[in-house]
Design an enzyme around this catalytic site. Structure first.
Site, PDB file in Angstrom:
ATOM      1  N   LYS A  22       0.907  -1.233  -0.038  1.00 33.66           N
ATOM      2  CA  LYS A  22       0.074   0.130   0.018  1.00 33.66           C
ATOM      3  C   LYS A  22       0.934   1.131   0.049  1.00 33.66           C
ATOM      4  CE  LYS A  22      -3.954  -0.318   2.307  1.00 33.66           C
ATOM      5  NZ  LYS A  22      -3.819  -1.365   3.187  1.00 33.66           N
ATOM      6  N   GLN A 181      -1.767   8.933   6.367  1.00 32.04           N
ATOM      7  CA  GLN A 181      -2.050  10.197   5.444  1.00 32.04           C
ATOM      8  C   GLN A 181      -3.162  11.194   5.500  1.00 32.04           C
ATOM      9  OE1 GLN A 181      -3.717   7.754   2.093  1.00 32.04           O
ATOM     10  NE2 GLN A 181      -3.190   9.015   0.394  1.00 32.04           N
ATOM     11  N   GLU A 295      -9.136   2.824  -4.722  1.00 34.20           N
ATOM     12  CA  GLU A 295     -10.035   3.939  -3.736  1.00 34.20           C
ATOM     13  C   GLU A 295      -9.804   5.236  -4.094  1.00 34.20           C
ATOM     14  OE1 GLU A 295      -9.348   2.593  -0.038  1.00 34.20           O
ATOM     15  OE2 GLU A 295      -8.960   0.424  -0.358  1.00 34.20           O
ATOM     16  N   GLN A 307      -5.754   5.195  -2.649  1.00 35.15           N
ATOM     17  CA  GLN A 307      -5.219   3.767  -2.646  1.00 35.15           C
ATOM     18  C   GLN A 307      -5.295   2.995  -4.338  1.00 35.15           C
ATOM     19  OE1 GLN A 307      -2.742   1.316  -2.443  1.00 35.15           O
ATOM     20  NE2 GLN A 307      -2.960   2.388  -0.732  1.00 35.15           N
ATOM     21  N   ARG A 309      -4.502  -0.766  -6.262  1.00 35.24           N
ATOM     22  CA  ARG A 309      -3.651  -1.977  -6.016  1.00 35.24           C
ATOM     23  C   ARG A 309      -4.301  -2.808  -7.428  1.00 35.24           C
ATOM     24  NH1 ARG A 309      -7.990  -2.192  -2.388  1.00 35.24           N
ATOM     25  NH2 ARG A 309      -6.525  -1.784  -0.616  1.00 35.24           N
ATOM     26  N   HIS A 845     -17.425 -37.746 -22.024  1.00 34.52           N
ATOM     27  CA  HIS A 845     -17.175 -38.876 -21.466  1.00 34.52           C
ATOM     28  C   HIS A 845     -17.836 -39.630 -20.271  1.00 34.52           C
ATOM     29  CE1 HIS A 845     -15.086 -41.632 -18.430  1.00 34.52           C
ATOM     30  NE2 HIS A 845     -14.760 -42.099 -19.397  1.00 34.52           N
TER      31      HIS A 845
END
Length: 893
Positions: A22, A181, A295, A307, A309, A845
């Site tokens: 992060k 932050q 985000e 954010q 990711r 099968h």
């Protein structure tokens, strides 16, 4: 200060060991100029020094290492002890002072968000999203330090411990940083996926938005507005009723409030804002080179990114380039057609792609109309769909293989946008006619004129001759020369097999359809075909099952042989036989079986899997299961009984037809169809058997070349050859030495492990969109699991989940629930009274063998091995196509 604290402006992706996933992403985006609120990271060095304050952690690490991901109670107990301990451990003074200085420099009068950032977090293949804790609107020095301490402790939440154990991350190896932050107090916030996380479509940006702080959305407290943007246009917006929102408190912390009635259905974003945000998401995606889970928040008219990711849930894209202006190409799963959806190693995929006859510039080249994705093979059917008749016929043909594939293709080709931009490739129609024409003509000849009695001798002779020629071709050469000959052999195998063998079972299939249609029209009895299917003569897979029953009967007389079957290491089984009473008798029968069927195994379409001859570990449990659930000789008695039932049904059908108007003509036509059906349908498994004969030859050559390369020090071990392609191996044998070969092999091994955890889609596009067809409503009880009926009959019994044949422990009267089956699973059919599979169709099968054995069967129930629990009592209706759980294991209904 660099040791314990780093500002975002001094962090990039290389900082991951110090600041976690992060923190590295926030620093990377800050340096790239994206609108990220400022902040700093408390490094993993600070976390390490904090843990060293504790004298009890070494003992806790040892306890963690012993835990398995499913030991939830033990995880909860140990996690709580560790967390309670860590919140009482003092923060080292040097760490504390550095944090406080950084906080004051950033602005001590501001509020902050404090988030955990693990070194194994926000990685391309393991997001760890939500595994550690977040604290919002933190104000003041003491609140900040306490939040950081809680973040450190959150590395040991139940979910984090279990996630690491499941994904095989060592607990000691995962370190924790803390992101501090500056808080943004948004009017709107949410999550943006730069690819649609539901359909997988890579060109669709999907945005969830709600009022207030994003934690309400992330934690699932509220429904969100959904906006989808494609190519700069808003293509979808669903406005949700948003009852709650989370807001910051002036004194710190947050509060959850109910929104006023008039606010609850107000649109969170307008169209222009959604398009602007999607454009920002595309820029982030381009920067990272992969799709992102972002985000974001909107405050005072400006978007902020808090954010980003990688999206780890997307199924990998097929490796194909689509020219601009063309429709997205449509791919179908080869594994679903072959009843083997497990991941395949690169060499196995390379062999299959070389084997496909169409779309090849050279006989030794890999087919351009196939693609690997997620360790599976997908076939590009787009060139065929450019032909208008194929858009009608192909979905019907595919429905016989897998109903959901056929339905999905049928729905997709109905999209006007797809048809409008289909590539028009000259020569496709001619190539299809040249390939299929002779096969169909020979099939019609076999249906109408040829003697069915002559088919089996011809096909069996062809198998022996093809096997002999294959061995002879590669026996007189070695190294690069032999591999070139092998590639030629592989490249021609399927074309020759289709031309020479397929007209026989194809005539049988056509006969079965005509029998069903005519018996329904003339006798109002379409289900008589189900009886006619029993104990088809000459079916190699059925004969293999009978021989395994014979092996079980031979073993019964010798207790020491039985004990070996149930307990010995499979790799030592044949050697151990020599030392026990009856081992010589059973050994002779065993060797005879292996001479004919030793090249088979479960998942045999993957050439890189060990065959029974090499590792009988998947065969011995089937013999054991047979001994426990089937009486001596019962398998042979049932087969003979099936023959008599089929012959009786055929005779009675003809007698009934003769009593009708023009009955002599109807009976004569039906008699021919019955002869063809019973005479040729048993040849259905011969092409697959021929493939396995050649796969055995190919596997032996590749292992030998791998062994030689390992002796020469080019490869670390023989099995590494299976992580190369045929062309890559050829270049090695020709003396080329690829740089970073070991790194390449290691990366592919890691990819293969990850691919094994994926569930492949039946159909996907080159844009990643997964096509899921809607199943038709069926005559089934409420709550029933719906599938495709493939073998008639109703049975009730205990469900036994079988994920791998070597782990099968079927008891008498149990219904087998499996992800798929192929010929290597056939030994288990004698022990089951019914069959449920997650994939398959009428002609695959498992369905064919179930009909031969008279077992009710339903296929195509997605997630059956998870939705049905081991030990549940169920009703399986193979006539109407459903499974109903009557009683859950443990007594719950």
């Amino acid at each position: 200060m660099d040791r314990y604290v780093l500002d975002f402006s001094r962090i990039d992706k290389s900082s991951l060991p110090l600041v976690g996933g992060k923190g590295a992403n926030l620093g990377e985006m800050t340096q790239a100029g994206f609108p990220v609120p400022s902040g700093f990271c408390v490094t993993t060095e600070a976390y390490r020094d904090f843990l060293e304050q504790s004298s009890e952690m070494p003992a806790y690490w040892e306890q963690l290492d012993r835990l398995q991901a499913d030991q939830l109670d033990d995880i909860a107990h140990l996690g709580r002890i560790i967390r309670d301990h860590l919140v009482s451990v003092p923060i080292p003074e040097s760490v504390r002072s550095d944090i406080v200085r950084a906080w004051r420099r950033a602005g001590g009068d501001h509020a902050y968000a404090v988030r955990s950032s693990a070194t194994a977090e926000d990685l391309p293949h393991a997001s760890f999203a939500g595994q550690q804790d977040t604290y919002l609107n933190i104000c003041g020095e003491e609140q900040l330090l306490q939040a950081i301490r809680k973040c450190w402790a959150s590395l040991f939440t139940d979910r984090a411990i279990s996630y690491r154990a499941k994904n095989r991350f060592g607990h000691r190896s995962v370190m924790l940083s803390v992101v501090v932050q500056r808080m943004v107090f948004p009017e709107v916030s949410g999550i943006m996926f730069t690819a649609d996380p539901i359909s997988g479509h890579r060109g669709t940006v999907s945005i969830d938005a709600s009022f207030g702080l994003g934690e309400a959305l992330v934690s699932g407290l509220v429904s969100a507005d959904l906006y989808q943007v494609r190519a700069g246009e808003l293509i979808l917006q669903n406005i949700a009723r948003k009852k709650l929102a989370i807001f910051a408190l002036p004194e710190g912390g947050t509060v959850t409030k109910e929104l006023p009635e008039e606010e609850q259905e107000r649109q969170a974003l307008n169209a222009a804002q959604a398009i602007e945000l999607a454009a920002l998401g595309e820029k982030i995606k381009r920067h990272y080179g992969s799709d992102q889970d972002v985000e974001w928040c909107l405050a005072e008219g400006r978007f902020y990114i808090v954010q980003s990711r990688p999206i780890t849930s997307l199924y990998p894209l097929p490796s194909v380039a689509v020219p601009a202006g063309e429709s997205p190409h449509l791919f179908i799963s080869f594994g679903h057609q072959q009843m083997m959806t497990d991941a395949i190693r690169p060499m196995g995929l390379s062999l299959l792609r070389t084997m496909f006859p169409f779309g090849k510039s050279d006989v030794r080249a890999e087919n351009e109309n196939t693609a690997a994705a997620g360790g599976r093979l997908f076939i590009d059917i787009t060139p065929l769909l450019a032909l208008k008749p194929a858009r009608t016929l192909l979905p019907k043909v595919l429905s016989n293989i897998d109903e959901m594939i056929g339905a999905g293709v049928g729905e997709y080709v109905g999209r006007e946008s797809f048809v409008r931009h289909l590539p028009r490739k000259p020569g496709v129609r001619t190539a299809v006619v040249r390939f299929l024409g002779p096969i169909l003509l020979r099939a019609v000849r076999n249906l109408l004129f040829a003697s069915p009695d002559k088919a089996h001798p011809f096909v069996n002779a062809y198998l022996r001759d093809s096997d002999s020629r294959g061995k002879k071709t590669i026996s007189a050469s070695a190294g690069a020369e032999r591999l070139i000959l092998l590639q030629d052999q592989i490249g021609l195998l399927l074309r020759r097999m289709f031309m020479e063998l397929m007209p026989y079972p194809l005539a049988g299939i056509i006969a079965s359809r005509l029998i069903r249609a005519l018996s329904n029209r003339w006798l109002n009895d379409p289900d008589i075909v189900n009886v006619l299917n029993k104990s088809l003569p000459g079916n190699l897979t059925s004969e293999m099952g009978l021989l395994i029953g014979d092996l079980a009967d031979t073993a019964r007389s010798y207790p020491q042989v039985v004990e070996l079957i149930r307990s010995v290491d499979p790799l030592q089984f044949r050697d151990k036989l020599r030392k026990v009473v009856g081992g010589d008798v059973f050994g002779e029968a065993w060797d005879r079986f292996m001479e004919v069927y030793g090249m088979r195994c479960p998942g045999e379409i993957d050439m890189t899997r060990p065959r029974w001859l090499e590792d009988p570990g998947t065969l011995l449990p089937s013999i054991d299961s047979h001994m426990r659930t089937v009486r001596p000789g019962e398998h042979r008695v049932k087969f003979v009984q099936g023959v008599k039932e089929a012959e009786t049904a055929a005779r009675q059908m003809l007698e009934r037809l003769r009593l009708q108007p023009f009955g002599w003509l109807k009976a004569r036509l039906m008699s021919r169809l019955l002869r063809v059906f019973r005479g040729l349908m048993g040849l259905r498994e011969h092409p697959k058997y021929l493939m396995m004969l050649h796969f055995s030859i190919i596997r032996g050559v590749l292992r030998e070349e791998g062994r030689q390369l390992a002796v020469a020090g080019v490869l670390e071990k023989e099995e590494d050859v299976f992580y190369l392609t045929l062309d890559e191996l050829l270049r090695l044998l020709q003396g080329e030495r690829a740089g970073q070969l070991q790194a390449l092999l290691e990366r592919r091994k890691q990819e293969f492990e990850r691919f094994c955890e994926l569930t492949p889609p039946r159909i996907m596009t080159s844009e990643g969109e997964i096509i899921t067809a809607r199943r038709k409503r069926q005559d089934a009880p409420e709550g029933a699991l719906l599938g495709t009926p493939v073998s008639a009959g109703v049975v009730e019994g205990i469900a036994r989940i079988v994920l791998r044949p070597e782990e099968a422990r079927l008891n008498k009267g149990e219904i087998m629930i499996a992800p798929f089956t192929d010929p290597g699973w056939t030994p288990l059919f004698h022990s089951a009274v019914g069959l449920v599979m997650e994939v398959g169709g009428l002609m695959t099968h498992g369905a064919v063998v179930a009909r031969e054995y008279g077992l009710p069967a339903v296929v195509g129930i997605d997630g059956a091995t998870e939705r049905i629990c081991d030990g549940d009592r169920i009703r399986l209706d193979g006539t109407r196509g459903y499974v109903l759980v009557l009683e859950r294991n443990g007594g719950e209904r």
